[in-house]
Design a protein around this motif. Structure first.
Motif, mmCIF file in Angstrom:
data_model
loop_
_atom_site.group_PDB
_atom_site.id
_atom_site.type_symbol
_atom_site.label_atom_id
_atom_site.label_comp_id
_atom_site.label_asym_id
_atom_site.label_seq_id
_atom_site.Cartn_x
_atom_site.Cartn_y
_atom_site.Cartn_z
ATOM 1 N N ASN A 46 -1.003 -2.896 2.804
ATOM 2 C CA ASN A 46 -0.756 -4.136 2.078
ATOM 3 C C ASN A 46 0.710 -4.308 1.730
ATOM 4 N N ARG A 47 1.282 -3.270 1.218
ATOM 5 C CA ARG A 47 2.673 -3.360 0.822
ATOM 6 C C ARG A 47 3.606 -3.128 1.996
ATOM 7 N N MET A 48 3.010 -2.731 3.124
ATOM 8 C CA MET A 48 3.807 -2.432 4.311
ATOM 9 C C MET A 48 4.831 -1.352 3.986
ATOM 10 N N GLU A 72 -4.551 -11.307 0.762
ATOM 11 C CA GLU A 72 -4.995 -9.915 0.647
ATOM 12 C C GLU A 72 -6.513 -9.829 0.736
ATOM 13 N N ALA A 132 11.152 -4.206 10.096
ATOM 14 C CA ALA A 132 9.968 -4.977 10.460
ATOM 15 C C ALA A 132 9.398 -4.489 11.789
ATOM 16 N N ASN A 161 12.088 3.828 4.499
ATOM 17 C CA ASN A 161 12.453 2.437 4.695
ATOM 18 C C ASN A 161 12.340 2.054 6.169
ATOM 19 N N TRP A 210 7.849 -1.039 11.514
ATOM 20 C CA TRP A 210 6.585 -1.117 10.807
ATOM 21 C C TRP A 210 5.471 -1.643 11.712
ATOM 22 N N ARG A 211 5.770 -2.668 12.449
ATOM 23 C CA ARG A 211 4.729 -3.259 13.285
ATOM 24 C C ARG A 211 4.279 -2.285 14.361
#
Lengths: 220, 220
Positions: free
Chosen positions: A137-139, A106, A152, A149, A155-156
DNA sequence: CCGGCGCCGTCAGCGTCCTGTCAGGTCGGC
DNA sequence: GCCGACCTGACAGGACGCTGACGGCGCCGG
């Protein structure tokens, strides 16, 4: 946002690359000093994460050569050596920040973001866009307070658009970021975008027909 | 803020103690390894400044013993300049930072403050999350008042997630932390997590599929 | 020296969630 | 209005992570 990660230790490199990519950066990794020098001299990066103990050419020499030839991208120096003299040398060689090993991921991310922001980019760890709150940070993402929700992949994609929100990102570039070398058809990306939009609502991911996608801060 | 300064050289010790006290720390100084081990094991400190070359018990042994028995206060290791192997050993033994002699007092203070801030920013030694109470000093966990018996490995995993609770920790990073260089398969970690969850209940250790694990303060 | 016990890595099997693909549908530009 | 670019709902294969069982290993007491 392109980052060059110079690190010879495979294990550390893997973690660093994963962390940076998870934060939305596009990462190029090289493992020795000569390749690092050549790559950094011939391509443009928004940030370099540079280890000092390198094979084939020392990290400090790499940095000095870059600066000598006028390359002025921000450089974050990692080193196993924590001595005061080393740090001074590093700063004199043109390092913008300095992170002694061992470090927490981090902390690396925080400093990377700080450097990129200072250089004109953007990116605090927690950012708000209307009812949308994104925590790099927490994605995690919340929408009107409710957690969203994201997978992966989703999110990316979002993080990449977010970090590069100043411009339109072409489909091929996004495909490259998401899948790297093993390519997919364009429709795979369209599906991801569609799922993102359903979860985030309208006014977040925009389309510029014929060019690509972009992040619209103005949610509604 | 209490600091334990372990240093056998009286002259250096005097300077270190003076500097730390001048910076507002309360300093306890001991001069040999055995006393250091006993003191650090039986009392609580916010920081330890540890010299390696000590009479009666080597500094690294002291550090390893502390870590083995679960003491997790930040430790700043001082050692003779240029001893590369010592440095690696120190980090593997659980040192949080490393300062080669000779050093400037400002450098010592800067690092001391950084370590304390890093550790202290995350809260007190005793932390509550719903029905869960975690004591970082005693390395104990209670659930609805009943003590939870964690193994060393389980504890280290939990503590790592707890300390890094601001972000998602990747499996490879956790594996690194738990096993260091002698690697295990990913499934070993999954087993540890599963056992942790069975003991702690749900809502403590979360999974972000494709990224890793994280500590969820919001127990349910 | 032996037996028991607790720890923990491995394995195999399983359920869940993810996601690429396909087959349309829709939109925008010209 | 035509065409191509883009969107979307459904679906199935598969990746990912979880779990219970098993056995090896080290430690400890006898």
């Amino acid at each position: 946002m392109r980052v060059l990660a110079v690190e010879d230790d495979d294990r550390i490199a893997r973690d660093v690359v994963a962390a940076l990519e998870g934060a939305g950066f596009r990462v190029e990794r090289v493992a020795d000093g000569e390749t690092a020098w050549f790559t950094g001299d011939t391509e443009d990066f928004d940030l370099v994460v540079l280890d000092l103990g390198l094979p084939r050419m020392d990290g400090l020499s790499v940095l000095k050569r870059w600066r000598a030839s006028g390359r002025n991208m921000p450089v974050l120096v990692l080193t196993a050596r924590g001595s005061w003299q080393e740090r001074v040398e590093g700063i004199e060689a043109g390092a913008d920040d300095y992170l002694p090993k061992p470090f927490r991921m981090e902390e690396l991310l925080a400093r990377a973001r700080a450097l990129v922001r200072r250089a004109g980019g953007l990116g605090a760890a927690v950012q708000e866009f209307g009812e949308l709150v994104v925590n790099l940070n927490r994605m995690s993402v919340t929408r009107s307070g409710a957690p969203v929700n994201l997978t992966a992949l989703e999110w990316r994609a979002l993080a990449y658009l977010l970090v590069n929100r100043a411009r339109v990102v072409s489909p091929s570039e996004l495909l490259d970021h998401l899948y790297g070398d093993d390519a997919r058809e364009a429709n795979a990306l369209e599906a991801v975008i569609a799922r993102l939009r359903r979860k985030l609502g309208n006014g977040v991911v925009g389309t510029r027909r014929g060019f690509g996608y972009f992040f619209e801060g103005t949610s509604g």
